[in-house]
Design a protein around this motif. Structure first.
Motif, PDB file in Angstrom:
ATOM      1  N   MET A   1       0.732  -1.096  -0.142  1.00 24.49           N
ATOM      2  CA  MET A   1      -0.236  -0.139  -0.052  1.00 24.49           C
ATOM      3  C   MET A   1       0.785   1.159   0.052  1.00 24.49           C
ATOM      4  O   MET A   1       0.646   2.244  -0.746  1.00 24.49           O
ATOM      5  N   CYS A   2       1.900   1.170   0.840  1.00 18.17           N
ATOM      6  CA  CYS A   2       2.751   2.504   0.776  1.00 18.17           C
ATOM      7  C   CYS A   2       3.587   2.470  -0.548  1.00 18.17           C
ATOM      8  O   CYS A   2       3.611   3.653  -1.060  1.00 18.17           O
ATOM      9  N   ARG A   3       3.870   1.386  -1.271  1.00 15.22           N
ATOM     10  CA  ARG A   3       4.681   1.592  -2.399  1.00 15.22           C
ATOM     11  C   ARG A   3       3.598   2.075  -3.518  1.00 15.22           C
ATOM     12  O   ARG A   3       4.033   2.979  -4.310  1.00 15.22           O
ATOM     13  N   ALA A   4       2.323   1.631  -3.390  1.00 15.42           N
ATOM     14  CA  ALA A   4       1.411   2.057  -4.497  1.00 15.42           C
ATOM     15  C   ALA A   4       0.879   3.667  -4.281  1.00 15.42           C
ATOM     16  O   ALA A   4       0.956   4.478  -5.252  1.00 15.42           O
ATOM     17  N   ARG A   5       1.002   4.081  -2.981  1.00 12.10           N
ATOM     18  CA  ARG A   5       0.804   5.454  -2.632  1.00 12.10           C
ATOM     19  C   ARG A   5       1.836   6.328  -3.029  1.00 12.10           C
ATOM     20  O   ARG A   5       1.406   7.521  -3.458  1.00 12.10           O
TER      21      ARG A   5
ATOM     22  N   LEU B   1      -4.288  13.114 -13.032  1.00 10.69           N
ATOM     23  CA  LEU B   1      -3.955  11.496 -13.346  1.00 10.69           C
ATOM     24  C   LEU B   1      -5.209  10.827 -13.699  1.00 10.69           C
ATOM     25  O   LEU B   1      -6.324  11.110 -13.387  1.00 10.69           O
ATOM     26  N   ASP B   2      -5.048   9.633 -14.677  1.00 14.69           N
ATOM     27  CA  ASP B   2      -6.016   8.934 -14.957  1.00 14.69           C
ATOM     28  C   ASP B   2      -5.808   7.500 -14.137  1.00 14.69           C
ATOM     29  O   ASP B   2      -4.626   7.004 -13.955  1.00 14.69           O
ATOM     30  N   ARG B   3      -6.899   7.455 -13.332  1.00 16.63           N
ATOM     31  CA  ARG B   3      -6.619   6.368 -12.462  1.00 16.63           C
ATOM     32  C   ARG B   3      -6.669   4.871 -13.029  1.00 16.63           C
ATOM     33  O   ARG B   3      -5.709   4.021 -12.499  1.00 16.63           O
ATOM     34  N   LYS B   4      -6.829   4.614 -14.153  1.00 14.38           N
ATOM     35  CA  LYS B   4      -6.824   3.505 -14.870  1.00 14.38           C
ATOM     36  C   LYS B   4      -5.592   3.171 -15.329  1.00 14.38           C
ATOM     37  O   LYS B   4      -5.048   2.093 -15.343  1.00 14.38           O
TER      38      LYS B   4
ATOM     39  N   SER C   1      -3.458   2.062 -12.179  1.00 16.36           N
ATOM     40  CA  SER C   1      -4.047   0.944 -12.028  1.00 16.36           C
ATOM     41  C   SER C   1      -3.167  -0.108 -12.865  1.00 16.36           C
ATOM     42  O   SER C   1      -2.689  -1.276 -12.317  1.00 16.36           O
ATOM     43  N   THR C   2      -2.887   0.011 -14.043  1.00 23.34           N
ATOM     44  CA  THR C   2      -2.209  -0.727 -14.718  1.00 23.34           C
ATOM     45  C   THR C   2      -0.509  -0.893 -14.246  1.00 23.34           C
ATOM     46  O   THR C   2       0.020  -1.975 -14.691  1.00 23.34           O
ATOM     47  N   VAL C   3      -0.308  -0.117 -13.630  1.00 22.83           N
ATOM     48  CA  VAL C   3       1.338  -0.082 -13.088  1.00 22.83           C
ATOM     49  C   VAL C   3       1.348  -0.849 -11.511  1.00 22.83           C
ATOM     50  O   VAL C   3       2.155  -1.514 -11.426  1.00 22.83           O
TER      51      VAL C   3
ATOM     52  N   GLU D   1      -8.691  -0.655  -3.123  1.00 17.95           N
ATOM     53  CA  GLU D   1      -7.408  -0.039  -2.746  1.00 17.95           C
ATOM     54  C   GLU D   1      -6.880   1.094  -3.472  1.00 17.95           C
ATOM     55  O   GLU D   1      -6.667   2.025  -2.752  1.00 17.95           O
ATOM     56  N   ILE D   2      -6.942   0.970  -4.388  1.00 17.37           N
ATOM     57  CA  ILE D   2      -6.505   2.162  -5.293  1.00 17.37           C
ATOM     58  C   ILE D   2      -7.502   3.276  -5.365  1.00 17.37           C
ATOM     59  O   ILE D   2      -7.202   4.437  -4.991  1.00 17.37           O
ATOM     60  N   ARG D   3      -8.781   3.022  -5.160  1.00 19.30           N
ATOM     61  CA  ARG D   3      -9.873   4.010  -5.057  1.00 19.30           C
ATOM     62  C   ARG D   3      -9.677   4.859  -3.749  1.00 19.30           C
ATOM     63  O   ARG D   3      -9.655   6.019  -3.498  1.00 19.30           O
ATOM     64  N   GLU D   4      -9.171   4.044  -2.513  1.00 18.59           N
ATOM     65  CA  GLU D   4      -9.037   4.632  -1.260  1.00 18.59           C
ATOM     66  C   GLU D   4      -7.854   5.490  -1.239  1.00 18.59           C
ATOM     67  O   GLU D   4      -7.945   6.508  -0.611  1.00 18.59           O
ATOM     68  N   ILE D   5      -6.955   5.191  -1.975  1.00 18.33           N
ATOM     69  CA  ILE D   5      -5.714   5.840  -2.134  1.00 18.33           C
ATOM     70  C   ILE D   5      -6.007   7.099  -2.795  1.00 18.33           C
ATOM     71  O   ILE D   5      -5.605   8.294  -2.249  1.00 18.33           O
ATOM     72  N   PHE D   6      -6.687   7.350  -3.899  1.00 21.59           N
ATOM     73  CA  PHE D   6      -7.034   8.324  -4.642  1.00 21.59           C
ATOM     74  C   PHE D   6      -8.099   9.339  -3.975  1.00 21.59           C
ATOM     75  O   PHE D   6      -7.819  10.401  -3.954  1.00 21.59           O
ATOM     76  N   VAL D   7      -9.096   8.672  -3.286  1.00 21.13           N
ATOM     77  CA  VAL D   7     -10.002   9.628  -2.433  1.00 21.13           C
ATOM     78  C   VAL D   7      -9.497  10.187  -1.435  1.00 21.13           C
ATOM     79  O   VAL D   7      -9.820  11.407  -1.002  1.00 21.13           O
ATOM     80  N   ASN D   8      -8.458   9.650  -0.595  1.00 18.14           N
ATOM     81  CA  ASN D   8      -7.789  10.313   0.439  1.00 18.14           C
ATOM     82  C   ASN D   8      -6.628  11.421   0.064  1.00 18.14           C
ATOM     83  O   ASN D   8      -6.026  12.297   0.717  1.00 18.14           O
ATOM     84  N   LEU D   9      -6.525  11.496  -1.237  1.00 19.43           N
ATOM     85  CA  LEU D   9      -5.286  12.357  -1.837  1.00 19.43           C
ATOM     86  C   LEU D   9      -5.913  13.517  -2.681  1.00 19.43           C
ATOM     87  O   LEU D   9      -5.506  14.428  -2.871  1.00 19.43           O
TER      88      LEU D   9
END
Length: 497
Positions: A348-352, A365-368, A371-373, A380-388
């Motif tokens: 999670m830290c690495r993705a954030r 940024l394009d979330r899709k 996500s491919t990376v 989890e990806i949505r949680e990171i984006f919503v908090n930032l």
């Protein structure tokens, strides 16, 4: 403390009883109607873990009631304990009979700290209070359903054909070096779910005897809530207003605040300003996630200078588009998992961090594409984006706070230091994440023509090698060969003539 407009109507003496100070609990049953309760229930077995304040109660179910479905109860017992005709050890059985004959109540803490709570008894114009050890809530536990599912899987496996397990190939092992953990992170880890689970497993259950509410033993125990010596110690409360209020509502210490802060993210700003500067910056950044330096400066107490704030700010946050974002390690603590799909904190830290790195390179940024990376579940990806960030239609995701060039122009050294940090982070993340996204090139299948042509080429190459080999052998006898050729030519000429 008297007031003319608010006269004292009655004075009640208060006595503090310490007989049950370390033993008294309040039991709450949130899903049980208040008129029913468990006063008339039959308790089969009761156990307690006093240090962790955990209680387990087995309550008998009235199987002879007109509301009890015996067929369903028998089916639940068979699914859990198996066929009653097959002999089994008593320790493995959940129910004592061939039907579901009991339920289990398991406790959870209603409050993390109960040092300022007490239970009181008012009698004969006197109020006797006893400090509470804890307040816990009891709810039904359904572990028998887990055992039923496990038994069903085992039976399905035994009935089906045995499938040979394939040998697992070599697995990649990632070696990480642990960094020195700050003290405040250690305190937060001590309040984590894993820490409490470990402590709970270390303590053994203590079996207890339940005394009904109207029994003689229960009456004698209630008498211990009265203070035995009411005339020996009398406090006249010769205190100042502040001393009385501090005794009535003691101020919260930093350690107690850390415990409460893990369960309640909404903090008192007045209390935060009484903490050391590093704790102030850390708590505010963790609660708000994204802040400009001007906003952070307005929330902190005015007695701190700018240099000290910037010093501690760089320890708990990173600079993104001229604003400060809390470190990922403070959001996803070590040895924890995400709340959605149980993803480890390291991933999670690495993705954030990759999302933050992308925000340093572009505003939207394009979330899709992200996500491919990083390749994590969508939750989890949505949680990171919503908090930032916030989503802008037809543009993409934008950081919660608009870009701020003023900070970089005012503090160029800090901005340059942060750029060096992100450059190192960029190399690290791309070495780890981007090789995973590259699609391996597929080898094109050779056609029949190509295969035949390649075979002919191999044959010609083989012949060439053979002729070269022959020529290399004949080089040593070259003069003799030339003479032999001239002699043969002269013979042919003479024969023709």
């Amino acid at each position: 403390m008297e007031c003319e407009n608010d006269p004292v109507v009655k004075e009640i003496p208060i006595f503090l009883s310490q007989n049950l100070a370390n033993k008294l609990f309040i039991f709450q049953y949130p899903i049980r109607p208040a008129r029913d309760g468990y006063d008339n229930a039959t308790f089969l077995k009761t156990s307690i873990k006093p240090e962790n304040q955990e209680v387990r109660i087995e309550v008998a179910v009235d199987t002879h009631s007109i509301n009890y479905d015996k067929m369903k109860g028998r089916q639940i017992a068979i699914n859990t304990d198996g066929n009653p005709k097959v002999e089994q050890e008593d320790d493995d059985k959940v129910f004592d009979s061939d039907v579901m004959d009991k339920t289990v109540l398991y406790s959870s803490r209603a409050l993390p700290e109960c040092s300022n709570y007490a239970a009181g008894i008012y009698q004969d114009g006197e109020l006797h209070i006893t400090p509470l050890k804890g307040i816990i809530q009891l709810r039904p536990q359904f572990n028998y359903l887990d055992k039923s599912d496990k038994r069903a899987r085992e039976e399905a496996k035994n009935i089906g054909e045995d499938i040979e397990e394939e040998d697992e190939g070599p697995k990649q092992v990632n070696v990480t070096f642990d960094r020195q953990t700050p003290d405040f992170i250690k305190k937060m880890q001590e309040q984590s779910f894993q820490h409490f689970s470990k402590k709970s497993l270390e303590e053994k259950w203590i079996n207890t005897d339940y005394a009904p509410v109207n029994s003689t033993q229960a009456e004698l125990t209630r008498l211990e809530m009265f203070c035995s010596s009411t005339d020996e110690s009398i406090n006249t409360l010769n205190l100042t207003h502040k001393q009385y209020l501090d005794l009535l509502a003691p101020p919260i210490t930093e350690e107690q605040y850390m415990k409460v802060g893990t369960t309640n993210p909404i903090s008192s700003l007045n209390y935060i300003r009484t903490l050391p500067l590093l704790d102030q910056v850390r708590i505010l950044m963790k609660d708000v996630r994204v802040l400009s330096f001007v906003q952070l400066r307005s929330l902190l107490s005015s007695e701190h200078d700018t240099a000290a704030i910037l010093k501690y700010l760089q320890q708990v946050a990173v600079l993104v588009q001229g604003n400060w974002v809390v470190n990922s390690e403070l959001i996803y603590l070590k040895d924890t998992v995400s709340s959605q799909n149980g993803i480890p904190a390291e991933l999670m830290c690495r993705a954030r961090d990759y999302v933050l790195l992308s925000f340093t390179e572009q505003q939207f940024l394009d979330r899709k594409a992200i996500s491919t990376v990083i390749k994590l579940p969508s939750e989890e990806i949505r949680e990171i984006f919503v908090n930032l960030a916030t989503h802008q239609p037809k543009k993409g995701w934008q950081l919660l706070v608009p870009p701020n060039k003023e900070f970089c122009e005012r503090y160029p050294e800090i901005a340059q230091r942060q750029e060096m940090f992100w450059e190192a982070k960029r190399k690290y993340l791309r070495e780890i994440l981007e090789p995973q996204t590259q699609v391996p090139q597929r080898q094109r299948r050779r056609s029949n023509r190509e295969s035949i042509g390649s075979e002919n080429e191999e044959r010609n190459v083989g012949r060439g090698r053979k002729s070269l080999r022959d020529s290399s052998i004949s080089d040593d006898s070259a003069p003799e060969t030339v003479k032999h050729k001239k002699a043969s030519r002269s013979r042919k000429v003479s024969e023709t003539t």
